[in-house]
Enzyme design. Structure first.
Site, PDB file in Angstrom:
ATOM      1  N   ASP A   8       0.865  -1.185   0.000  1.00 25.63           N
ATOM      2  CA  ASP A   8       0.000   0.000   0.000  1.00 25.63           C
ATOM      3  C   ASP A   8       0.898   1.231   0.000  1.00 25.63           C
ATOM      4  O   ASP A   8       1.925   1.254   0.690  1.00 25.63           O
ATOM      5  CB  ASP A   8      -0.884   0.028   1.250  1.00 25.63           C
ATOM      6  CG  ASP A   8      -1.896  -1.114   1.278  1.00 25.63           C
ATOM      7  OD1 ASP A   8      -2.012  -1.832   0.271  1.00 25.63           O
ATOM      8  OD2 ASP A   8      -2.559  -1.279   2.317  1.00 25.63           O
ATOM      9  N   ASP A 129     -15.357  -4.105   0.186  1.00 27.83           N
ATOM     10  CA  ASP A 129     -14.871  -3.951   1.556  1.00 27.83           C
ATOM     11  C   ASP A 129     -16.080  -3.820   2.469  1.00 27.83           C
ATOM     12  O   ASP A 129     -16.987  -3.036   2.186  1.00 27.83           O
ATOM     13  CB  ASP A 129     -13.999  -2.699   1.689  1.00 27.83           C
ATOM     14  CG  ASP A 129     -12.882  -2.655   0.651  1.00 27.83           C
ATOM     15  OD1 ASP A 129     -12.385  -3.740   0.289  1.00 27.83           O
ATOM     16  OD2 ASP A 129     -12.526  -1.550   0.194  1.00 27.83           O
TER      17      ASP A 129
END
Length: 237
Positions: A8, A129
């Site tokens: 990330d 998500d």
């Protein structure tokens, strides 16, 4: 099952978050390209990357980092974060990215998903998500009343072949993946399902593989040393 080591990115640097909270951002490596090459050396063929700045700013921010990894290593790059337009998808498709993940827009602008699948086919994946089974968007800052399996079925109907499912409450915690929700999702749709969030050790990898999942994303477990990437790749061959 495919192992997706994860990087990330915030401000061009590799970081990890705890439960998606940006205030917990911890830099885990100095250089994304060097880290990615380490993944190659461990036998990985894919990498999962996220533009965290992009997810908040709703636009491409760290794109050069991802393009460099795609073009300067042998890894196939799966990328999400800040991809909101056909122009974004086109840019990445033409700069070596192997799979583009549409996240918040899947819920907020499903027509874009439909158009993207029509034009780019299997290049398109959808990231779902959820917290307590309900979809969250905008870098996990917004909740919804949409159940994760309902959204997955809608995406399947649009021709989406790949879904990355993250249980936010597990992400970055090293507490194990949500096997129950992942199994329910895998049985509910024909899409390839990748597990994201909570993967801690080789036992988690074996459990996910035994459930017939397509892939597993491993981030903090690699950086903290609780999972040996080379072993995980070997187990899944």
């Amino acid at each position: 099952m495919i192992i997706f080591p994860a990087i990330d990115i915030i401000d061009g640097k590799p970081v990890r978050l705890f439960k998606g909270d940006f205030s917990t951002a911890e830099q885990v490596a100095e250089d994304a390209l060097q880290t990615a090459q380490g993944f190659v050396d461990a036998g990985a063929e894919w990498i999962h990357m996220v533009d965290l700045d992009g997810s908040v700013q709703k636009k491409r921010v760290n794109h050069q980092v991802f393009v460099d990894v795609a073009n300067q290593t042998s890894l196939k790059v799966e990328l999400g974060g800040g991809i909101r337009t056909m122009q974004d998808i086109d840019y990445y498709a033409n700069n070596g990215i192997s799979r583009v993940i549409l996240g918040s827009v899947a819920l907020k602008n499903p027509d874009l998903v439909k158009q993207a699948v029509k034009e780019f086919g299997d290049l398109i994946a959808v990231g779902i998500d959820a917290k307590n089974g309900f979809v969250a968007t905008e870098g996990w800052t917004e909740g919804s009343d949409t159940f994760y399996i309902d959204l997955a079925r809608q995406m399947e109907d649009m021709g989406v072949k790949t879904i990355i499912y993250t249980d936010i409450s597990k992400d970055g915690t090293l507490m194990g993946p949500n096997i129950e929700q992942l199994t329910a999702l895998n049985e509910a749709v024909s899409c390839d399902i990748t597990a994201s969030g909570g993967v801690t050790n080789i036992d988690d990898i074996i459990a996910l593989k035994d459930k017939g999942l397509y892939g597993a994303i491993c981030g903090k477990s690699i950086y903290k040393g609780t999972l040996d990437l080379k072993q995980a790749v070997e187990v899944c061959k």
